[in-house]
Design a protein around this motif. Structure first.
Motif, PDB file in Angstrom:
ATOM      1  N   MET A  52      -4.020   5.222   4.127  1.00  0.00           N
ATOM      2  CA  MET A  52      -3.581   4.032   3.754  1.00  0.00           C
ATOM      3  C   MET A  52      -2.260   4.166   4.094  1.00  0.00           C
ATOM      4  SD  MET A  52      -3.440   2.144  -0.506  1.00  0.00           S
ATOM      5  CE  MET A  52      -4.831   1.151  -0.045  1.00  0.00           C
ATOM      6  N   ASP A  53      -2.188   3.023   4.388  1.00  0.00           N
ATOM      7  CA  ASP A  53      -0.338   2.344   4.801  1.00  0.00           C
ATOM      8  C   ASP A  53       0.390   2.364   3.957  1.00  0.00           C
ATOM      9  OD1 ASP A  53       1.241   0.326   5.227  1.00  0.00           O
ATOM     10  OD2 ASP A  53       1.022   0.966   7.350  1.00  0.00           O
ATOM     11  N   ASP A  54       1.179   2.567   3.925  1.00  0.00           N
ATOM     12  CA  ASP A  54       2.092   3.172   3.088  1.00  0.00           C
ATOM     13  C   ASP A  54       3.140   1.645   2.190  1.00  0.00           C
ATOM     14  OD1 ASP A  54       4.490   5.520   1.872  1.00  0.00           O
ATOM     15  OD2 ASP A  54       5.976   4.354   2.749  1.00  0.00           O
ATOM     16  N   LEU A  55       3.250   1.377   3.040  1.00  0.00           N
ATOM     17  CA  LEU A  55       3.506  -0.390   2.840  1.00  0.00           C
ATOM     18  C   LEU A  55       2.897  -0.924   1.593  1.00  0.00           C
ATOM     19  CD1 LEU A  55       6.422  -2.707   2.518  1.00  0.00           C
ATOM     20  CD2 LEU A  55       5.257  -3.677   4.425  1.00  0.00           C
ATOM     21  N   LYS A  56       1.554  -0.841   2.288  1.00  0.00           N
ATOM     22  CA  LYS A  56       0.943  -1.643   1.543  1.00  0.00           C
ATOM     23  C   LYS A  56       0.459  -0.734   0.043  1.00  0.00           C
ATOM     24  CE  LYS A  56      -2.150  -3.097   5.222  1.00  0.00           C
ATOM     25  NZ  LYS A  56      -3.355  -3.205   6.062  1.00  0.00           N
ATOM     26  N   ALA A  57       0.183   0.743  -0.009  1.00  0.00           N
ATOM     27  CA  ALA A  57       0.370   1.889  -1.135  1.00  0.00           C
ATOM     28  C   ALA A  57       1.539   1.253  -1.837  1.00  0.00           C
ATOM     29  CB  ALA A  57      -0.020   2.856  -0.831  1.00  0.00           C
ATOM     30  N   ARG A  58       2.493   1.423  -1.455  1.00  0.00           N
ATOM     31  CA  ARG A  58       3.813   1.070  -2.583  1.00  0.00           C
ATOM     32  C   ARG A  58       3.348  -0.516  -3.375  1.00  0.00           C
ATOM     33  NH1 ARG A  58       8.442   3.795  -1.913  1.00  0.00           N
ATOM     34  NH2 ARG A  58       8.395   5.236  -0.646  1.00  0.00           N
ATOM     35  N   LYS A  59       3.337  -1.365  -2.062  1.00  0.00           N
ATOM     36  CA  LYS A  59       3.256  -3.130  -3.081  1.00  0.00           C
ATOM     37  C   LYS A  59       2.056  -3.029  -3.949  1.00  0.00           C
ATOM     38  CE  LYS A  59       5.537  -5.932   0.742  1.00  0.00           C
ATOM     39  NZ  LYS A  59       4.226  -6.429   1.546  1.00  0.00           N
ATOM     40  N   LEU A  60       0.911  -1.972  -3.655  1.00  0.00           N
ATOM     41  CA  LEU A  60      -0.085  -1.903  -4.901  1.00  0.00           C
ATOM     42  C   LEU A  60       0.533  -1.374  -5.748  1.00  0.00           C
ATOM     43  CD1 LEU A  60      -2.953  -2.325  -5.822  1.00  0.00           C
ATOM     44  CD2 LEU A  60      -3.775  -0.381  -4.251  1.00  0.00           C
ATOM     45  N   ALA A  61       1.268  -0.143  -5.724  1.00  0.00           N
ATOM     46  CA  ALA A  61       1.696   0.154  -7.088  1.00  0.00           C
ATOM     47  C   ALA A  61       2.922  -0.096  -7.496  1.00  0.00           C
ATOM     48  CB  ALA A  61       2.474   2.007  -6.309  1.00  0.00           C
ATOM     49  N   GLU A  62       3.742  -0.727  -7.006  1.00  0.00           N
ATOM     50  CA  GLU A  62       4.686  -1.879  -7.116  1.00  0.00           C
ATOM     51  C   GLU A  62       3.848  -2.893  -8.707  1.00  0.00           C
ATOM     52  OE1 GLU A  62       7.142  -3.544  -5.044  1.00  0.00           O
ATOM     53  OE2 GLU A  62       8.320  -1.431  -4.270  1.00  0.00           O
ATOM     54  N   LYS A  63       2.877  -3.262  -8.036  1.00  0.00           N
ATOM     55  CA  LYS A  63       1.400  -4.306  -8.815  1.00  0.00           C
ATOM     56  C   LYS A  63       0.939  -3.777 -10.009  1.00  0.00           C
ATOM     57  CE  LYS A  63       0.221  -7.446  -4.912  1.00  0.00           C
ATOM     58  NZ  LYS A  63      -0.688  -7.914  -4.238  1.00  0.00           N
ATOM     59  N   LEU A  64       0.507  -2.139  -9.694  1.00  0.00           N
ATOM     60  CA  LEU A  64       0.056  -1.621 -10.862  1.00  0.00           C
ATOM     61  C   LEU A  64       1.278  -1.032 -12.198  1.00  0.00           C
ATOM     62  CD1 LEU A  64      -2.292   0.223  -9.078  1.00  0.00           C
ATOM     63  CD2 LEU A  64      -2.920  -2.142 -10.265  1.00  0.00           C
ATOM     64  N   GLY A  65       3.010  -1.374 -11.887  1.00  0.00           N
ATOM     65  CA  GLY A  65       3.334  -1.435 -12.804  1.00  0.00           C
ATOM     66  C   GLY A  65       3.805   0.430 -12.750  1.00  0.00           C
ATOM     67  N   LEU A  66       3.253   1.057 -11.434  1.00  0.00           N
ATOM     68  CA  LEU A  66       4.047   2.501 -11.324  1.00  0.00           C
ATOM     69  C   LEU A  66       4.938   3.294 -10.567  1.00  0.00           C
ATOM     70  CD1 LEU A  66      -0.005   3.330  -9.285  1.00  0.00           C
ATOM     71  CD2 LEU A  66       0.721   3.205 -11.922  1.00  0.00           C
ATOM     72  N   PHE A  67       5.411   4.418 -11.894  1.00  0.00           N
ATOM     73  CA  PHE A  67       6.589   4.932 -10.686  1.00  0.00           C
ATOM     74  C   PHE A  67       6.485   5.015  -9.514  1.00  0.00           C
ATOM     75  CE2 PHE A  67       9.710   8.026 -10.090  1.00  0.00           C
ATOM     76  CZ  PHE A  67      11.129   7.291 -10.174  1.00  0.00           C
ATOM     77  N   ILE A  68       7.234   5.234  -8.851  1.00  0.00           N
ATOM     78  CA  ILE A  68       7.349   5.506  -6.922  1.00  0.00           C
ATOM     79  C   ILE A  68       8.450   6.039  -6.975  1.00  0.00           C
ATOM     80  CG2 ILE A  68       7.066   5.264  -4.694  1.00  0.00           C
ATOM     81  CD1 ILE A  68       6.358   1.925  -5.475  1.00  0.00           C
ATOM     82  N   THR A  69       8.067   8.043  -6.395  1.00  0.00           N
ATOM     83  CA  THR A  69       8.438   8.603  -5.953  1.00  0.00           C
ATOM     84  C   THR A  69       7.753   9.005  -4.659  1.00  0.00           C
ATOM     85  OG1 THR A  69       8.727   9.074  -7.944  1.00  0.00           O
ATOM     86  CG2 THR A  69       9.013  11.133  -6.319  1.00  0.00           C
TER      87      THR A  69
END
Length: 69
Positions: free
Chosen positions: A1-18
């Motif tokens: 998965m593209d990093d930017l897409k993955a980060r956006k999806l994680a943010e929508k899901l309320g996940l903490f990103i490291t």
């Protein structure tokens, strides 16, 4: 998965990103790696890119000097 897409999806899901650098900082703090500087030097030999400003800040957080020193 593209990093930017993955980060956006994680943010929508309320996940903490490291990101990669965050994982490496934690590894250094917990003594899983002896030198962040050495790992970053190895990473810079690949296609993975981090800005010098970000690298310098990360090294300062763990008490190491900049990559070029």
């Amino acid at each position: 998965m593209d990093d930017l897409k993955a980060r956006k999806l994680a943010e929508k899901l309320g996940l903490f990103i490291t990101g990669t650098l965050g994982v490496l900082l934690q590894a250094k703090r917990e003594d899983y790696i002896p030198s962040l500087k050495e790992v970053l030097n190895q990473i810079q030999q690949t296609d993975f890119r981090l800005s010098e400003r970000l690298i310098t800040a990360a090294l300062a957080q763990v008490g190491e000097s900049s990559v070029n020193e």
